[in-house]
Design a protein around this motif. Structure first.
Motif, PDB file in Angstrom:
ATOM      1  N   LYS A   2      62.762  53.025  66.923  1.00 17.86           N
ATOM      2  CA  LYS A   2      63.206  51.938  67.785  1.00 17.86           C
ATOM      3  C   LYS A   2      63.909  52.504  69.012  1.00 17.86           C
ATOM      4  O   LYS A   2      64.326  53.664  69.023  1.00 17.86           O
ATOM      5  N   SER A   3      64.075  51.657  70.031  1.00 16.11           N
ATOM      6  CA  SER A   3      64.731  52.072  71.272  1.00 16.11           C
ATOM      7  C   SER A   3      66.105  51.421  71.382  1.00 16.11           C
ATOM      8  O   SER A   3      66.305  50.285  70.943  1.00 16.11           O
ATOM      9  N   TYR A   4      67.019  52.148  71.979  1.00 19.57           N
ATOM     10  CA  TYR A   4      68.396  51.662  72.088  1.00 19.57           C
ATOM     11  C   TYR A   4      68.963  51.894  73.482  1.00 19.57           C
ATOM     12  O   TYR A   4      68.544  52.820  74.196  1.00 19.57           O
ATOM     13  N   MET A   5      69.920  51.068  73.840  1.00 23.62           N
ATOM     14  CA  MET A   5      70.615  51.238  75.113  1.00 23.62           C
ATOM     15  C   MET A   5      71.552  52.444  75.017  1.00 23.62           C
ATOM     16  O   MET A   5      72.179  52.673  73.983  1.00 23.62           O
ATOM     17  N   THR A   6      71.613  53.187  76.129  1.00 19.91           N
ATOM     18  CA  THR A   6      72.518  54.344  76.180  1.00 19.91           C
ATOM     19  C   THR A   6      73.428  54.168  77.390  1.00 19.91           C
ATOM     20  O   THR A   6      73.074  54.536  78.511  1.00 19.91           O
ATOM     21  N   LEU A   7      74.597  53.611  77.158  1.00 21.50           N
ATOM     22  CA  LEU A   7      75.478  53.217  78.259  1.00 21.50           C
ATOM     23  C   LEU A   7      76.879  53.792  78.128  1.00 21.50           C
ATOM     24  O   LEU A   7      77.659  53.352  77.285  1.00 21.50           O
ATOM     25  N   THR A   8      77.200  54.742  78.984  1.00 21.69           N
ATOM     26  CA  THR A   8      78.605  55.132  79.063  1.00 21.69           C
ATOM     27  C   THR A   8      79.330  54.044  79.847  1.00 21.69           C
ATOM     28  O   THR A   8      78.698  53.237  80.537  1.00 21.69           O
ATOM     29  N   ASP A   9      80.653  53.998  79.722  1.00 23.12           N
ATOM     30  CA  ASP A   9      81.416  52.976  80.440  1.00 23.12           C
ATOM     31  C   ASP A   9      81.200  53.087  81.944  1.00 23.12           C
ATOM     32  O   ASP A   9      81.021  52.096  82.646  1.00 23.12           O
ATOM     33  N   GLY A  10      81.241  54.324  82.431  1.00 24.85           N
ATOM     34  CA  GLY A  10      81.084  54.534  83.857  1.00 24.85           C
ATOM     35  C   GLY A  10      79.723  54.095  84.355  1.00 24.85           C
ATOM     36  O   GLY A  10      79.600  53.483  85.426  1.00 24.85           O
ATOM     37  N   ARG A  11      78.690  54.347  83.539  1.00 28.82           N
ATOM     38  CA  ARG A  11      77.332  53.970  83.935  1.00 28.82           C
ATOM     39  C   ARG A  11      77.190  52.458  84.002  1.00 28.82           C
ATOM     40  O   ARG A  11      76.562  51.919  84.914  1.00 28.82           O
ATOM     41  N   ALA A  12      77.749  51.762  83.056  1.00 24.75           N
ATOM     42  CA  ALA A  12      77.683  50.301  83.042  1.00 24.75           C
ATOM     43  C   ALA A  12      78.399  49.719  84.258  1.00 24.75           C
ATOM     44  O   ALA A  12      77.903  48.793  84.912  1.00 24.75           O
TER      45      ALA A  12
END
Lengths: 123, 123
Positions: free
Chosen positions: A75-85
Motif C-alpha cells: 500500500k501507499s502512504y503519505m510521507t509528511l514532515t511538519d515542515g513539508r506540510a
DNA sequence: GCAACTGTATCTGTTGTATAATACAGTTGA
DNA sequence: TCAACTGTATTATACAACAGATACAGTTGC
C-alpha cells in the motif's frame, strides 16, 4: 485512509491535477497527515470512474514532491514532515492569493473593493 | 485601439484563451469600450509572435459571445452594450471570487483569515 | 503456496493546440 | 483604378497532453 468524499471534478482541468490538488489541500487543512494510507490506484480509479493510469499519474507527481511513498505490491502512504506540510500550505495560499489579486487588479479593483467582493461571496 | 502592452503570456494556458481573457478583463475594467478598434489578425500575430490562426481562434470566441464584430475586408471593432459589459464584469468577478473561496475553504480558512490573507498579499 | 491484493511499465488512440503555407474575397483611401 | 490593407477559409503537419487497455511484477495474509 484519505477521503475523496468531497471531491468534485471540474471540467477544463486534467483529472490527475485535480487529484493532486485535492490531496494537497487536505495536507494544507491538516486533514491529511503523515502516515495516512492512500487509496490504491485501482480502488480510486473505480471510485472516480477513471483509468488507473490517471491515478498513477497523480501519485507519481506527489511522490516526486516527496509527499507520498509507494512500493511495488504494498500500500501507499503519505510521507509528511511538519515542515513539508507547512510549506505545501504556504505554497497553496500564496498561489491562490497571487492569482486572484492579479486578476482583480487587472479589472481595476482597489484593495477594499477586492475585500468587499470576497466578503460578499463568502456566504 | 485595444492595447496589448501589458499582455504577459503565461504558460500552461492556451494563448488564444489568454487573449480572450485579456480583452474581457479590459472590458471589465472599462479600458475597453464600445467601438474600440481591435488589432487585425496579422498585426496582433506579429506583435505577439504567434500564428494568425491563433489570433483568429480567439476572435471567433469573442464574436460568438457578441463582444466584437468582424466583416471581411474591414477592421474589427468591439460591440458592447452597457449591459453586456457589466455582465462580463460580473462574470469575471464571480468566477474569481468563487475559485479563491472554494480553495481557501478547503484549506480550512475562516472568512476573516481569508480576508487577512488577501490584504497581506495585496501590497 | 497461493489467492488477492498491491504498484509498475508499455503501447495505443484521441483530442487540443499551434504552426505553416496558401488562396480568395471584401474595404478602404490615395 | 488600384495598391494595400482587411477578414475568411482550407489543408497539412507536428507535437504534447490526456486517458484507456493490457500485461507484468512485487507484498501481504491466510
Amino acid at each position: 485512509m484519505i477521503s475523496f468524499e468531497h471531491f468534485t471534478p471540474e471540467e477544463g482541468i486534467p483529472i490527475y491535477l485535480q487529484i493532486v490538488r485535492h490531496i494537497k489541500r487536505g495536507v494544507a487543512a491538516g486533514t491529511v497527515v503523515h502516515g495516512d494510507e492512500v487509496p490504491s490506484r485501482r480502488v480510486l480509479s473505480a471510485l472516480l470512474g477513471v483509468n488507473p493510469n490517471t491515478i498513477q499519474k497523480a501519485y507519481v507527481l506527489l511522490e516526486e514532491e516527496g509527499l507520498m511513498a509507494s512500493h511495488a505490491g504494498a500500500k501507499s502512504y503519505m510521507t509528511l514532515t511538519d515542515g513539508r506540510a507547512a510549506a505545501v500550505r504556504e505554497e497553496l495560499l500564496r498561489n491562490d492569493a497571487r492569482a486572484v489579486i492579479d486578476s482583480l487588479r487587472q479589472m481595476g479593483l482597489s484593495k477594499n473593493e477586492a475585500l468587499s467582493l470576497i466578503e460578499a461571496y463568502w456566504e
